[in-house]
Design a protein around this motif. Structure first.
Motif, PDB file in Angstrom:
ATOM      1  N   UNK A   1       0.851  -1.183   0.000  1.00 46.44           N
ATOM      2  CA  UNK A   1       0.000   0.000   0.000  1.00 46.44           C
ATOM      3  C   UNK A   1       0.892   1.240   0.000  1.00 46.44           C
ATOM      4  N   UNK A   2       0.346   2.418  -0.300  1.00 40.11           N
ATOM      5  CA  UNK A   2       1.184   3.616  -0.386  1.00 40.11           C
ATOM      6  C   UNK A   2       1.984   3.933   0.879  1.00 40.11           C
ATOM      7  N   UNK A   3       1.430   3.637   2.052  1.00 43.96           N
ATOM      8  CA  UNK A   3       2.113   4.013   3.301  1.00 43.96           C
ATOM      9  C   UNK A   3       2.517   2.822   4.155  1.00 43.96           C
ATOM     10  N   UNK A   4       2.554   1.643   3.575  1.00 43.38           N
ATOM     11  CA  UNK A   4       2.922   0.454   4.329  1.00 43.38           C
ATOM     12  C   UNK A   4       2.518  -0.790   3.567  1.00 43.38           C
TER      13      UNK A   4
ATOM     14  N   UNK B   1      12.973  -9.647  -3.856  1.00 42.19           N
ATOM     15  CA  UNK B   1      13.115  -8.428  -4.649  1.00 42.19           C
ATOM     16  C   UNK B   1      12.675  -8.724  -6.069  1.00 42.19           C
ATOM     17  N   UNK B   2      11.827  -7.858  -6.621  1.00 44.10           N
ATOM     18  CA  UNK B   2      11.309  -8.054  -7.975  1.00 44.10           C
ATOM     19  C   UNK B   2      12.387  -7.897  -9.043  1.00 44.10           C
ATOM     20  N   UNK B   3      13.484  -7.227  -8.730  1.00 42.11           N
ATOM     21  CA  UNK B   3      14.544  -6.996  -9.701  1.00 42.11           C
ATOM     22  C   UNK B   3      15.665  -8.025  -9.571  1.00 42.11           C
TER      23      UNK B   3
ATOM     24  N   UNK C   1       9.024  -0.456  -2.004  1.00 45.96           N
ATOM     25  CA  UNK C   1       8.052  -1.260  -2.743  1.00 45.96           C
ATOM     26  C   UNK C   1       7.214  -0.342  -3.617  1.00 45.96           C
ATOM     27  N   UNK C   2       6.470  -0.963  -4.517  1.00 44.44           N
ATOM     28  CA  UNK C   2       5.541  -0.233  -5.372  1.00 44.44           C
ATOM     29  C   UNK C   2       4.136  -0.748  -5.103  1.00 44.44           C
ATOM     30  N   UNK C   3       3.262   0.142  -4.628  1.00 39.62           N
ATOM     31  CA  UNK C   3       1.861  -0.226  -4.429  1.00 39.62           C
ATOM     32  C   UNK C   3       1.188  -0.455  -5.778  1.00 39.62           C
ATOM     33  N   UNK C   4       1.567   0.327  -6.770  1.00 36.79           N
ATOM     34  CA  UNK C   4       0.981   0.206  -8.104  1.00 36.79           C
ATOM     35  C   UNK C   4       1.312  -1.135  -8.754  1.00 36.79           C
ATOM     36  N   UNK C   5       2.565  -1.563  -8.648  1.00 34.72           N
ATOM     37  CA  UNK C   5       3.017  -2.795  -9.302  1.00 34.72           C
ATOM     38  C   UNK C   5       3.036  -3.999  -8.365  1.00 34.72           C
TER      39      UNK C   5
ATOM     40  N   UNK D   1       8.268  -5.662  -4.343  1.00 35.33           N
ATOM     41  CA  UNK D   1       9.232  -5.221  -3.338  1.00 35.33           C
ATOM     42  C   UNK D   1      10.603  -5.073  -3.984  1.00 35.33           C
ATOM     43  N   UNK D   2      11.428  -4.185  -3.421  1.00 36.07           N
ATOM     44  CA  UNK D   2      12.766  -3.933  -3.936  1.00 36.07           C
ATOM     45  C   UNK D   2      13.772  -3.965  -2.788  1.00 36.07           C
ATOM     46  N   UNK D   3      14.936  -4.504  -3.050  1.00 29.56           N
ATOM     47  CA  UNK D   3      15.960  -4.674  -2.018  1.00 29.56           C
ATOM     48  C   UNK D   3      16.591  -3.353  -1.580  1.00 29.56           C
ATOM     49  N   UNK D   4      16.629  -2.366  -2.479  1.00 28.75           N
ATOM     50  CA  UNK D   4      17.234  -1.082  -2.115  1.00 28.75           C
ATOM     51  C   UNK D   4      16.707   0.026  -3.020  1.00 28.75           C
ATOM     52  N   UNK D   5      17.085   1.246  -2.698  1.00 30.13           N
ATOM     53  CA  UNK D   5      16.601   2.416  -3.427  1.00 30.13           C
ATOM     54  C   UNK D   5      17.009   2.394  -4.900  1.00 30.13           C
ATOM     55  N   UNK D   6      18.246   1.999  -5.169  1.00 28.76           N
ATOM     56  CA  UNK D   6      18.731   1.981  -6.557  1.00 28.76           C
ATOM     57  C   UNK D   6      17.916   1.009  -7.414  1.00 28.76           C
ATOM     58  N   UNK D   7      17.619  -0.171  -6.883  1.00 30.34           N
ATOM     59  CA  UNK D   7      16.828  -1.147  -7.639  1.00 30.34           C
ATOM     60  C   UNK D   7      15.387  -0.661  -7.819  1.00 30.34           C
ATOM     61  N   UNK D   8      14.833  -0.028  -6.811  1.00 35.54           N
ATOM     62  CA  UNK D   8      13.472   0.510  -6.927  1.00 35.54           C
ATOM     63  C   UNK D   8      13.411   1.594  -8.002  1.00 35.54           C
ATOM     64  N   UNK D   9      14.390   2.493  -7.988  1.00 36.91           N
ATOM     65  CA  UNK D   9      14.439   3.560  -8.976  1.00 36.91           C
ATOM     66  C   UNK D   9      14.593   3.001 -10.380  1.00 36.91           C
TER      67      UNK D   9
END
Length: 67
Positions: free
Chosen positions: A15-18, A30-32, A45-49, A52-60
């Motif tokens: 969800x957007x806040x948790x 991690x999805x990546x 993480x992405x609520x839209x997709x 989950x992502x292991x770190x900020x760089x992978x999420x970006x």
């Protein structure tokens, strides 16, 4: 990281806040990278997709791919 036999994959609703635990477990993937992420350190993480992502760089990187 080595995991013990007591560690199970959790199912979460992002969800957007948790996130909400749908099925209990100790970690998600991690999805990546496919890396295991312990729930207590899950920060990206992405609520839209619903990923989950292991770190900020992978999420970006992933969110830039998805536009």
């Amino acid at each position: 990281m080595l995991m013990s036999s007591s560690e199970r994959l959790a199912v979460l609703r992002y969800e957007p806040n948790g996130f909400r635990v749908i099925a209990p477990g100790t970690h998600v993937k991690c999805a990546v990278s496919g890396e295991s992420i312990q729930l207590e350190v899950l920060r990206y993480w992405s609520a839209e997709h619903q990923e989950a992502y292991a770190n900020c760089a992978l999420a970006t990187m992933r969110l830039a791919e998805n536009g």
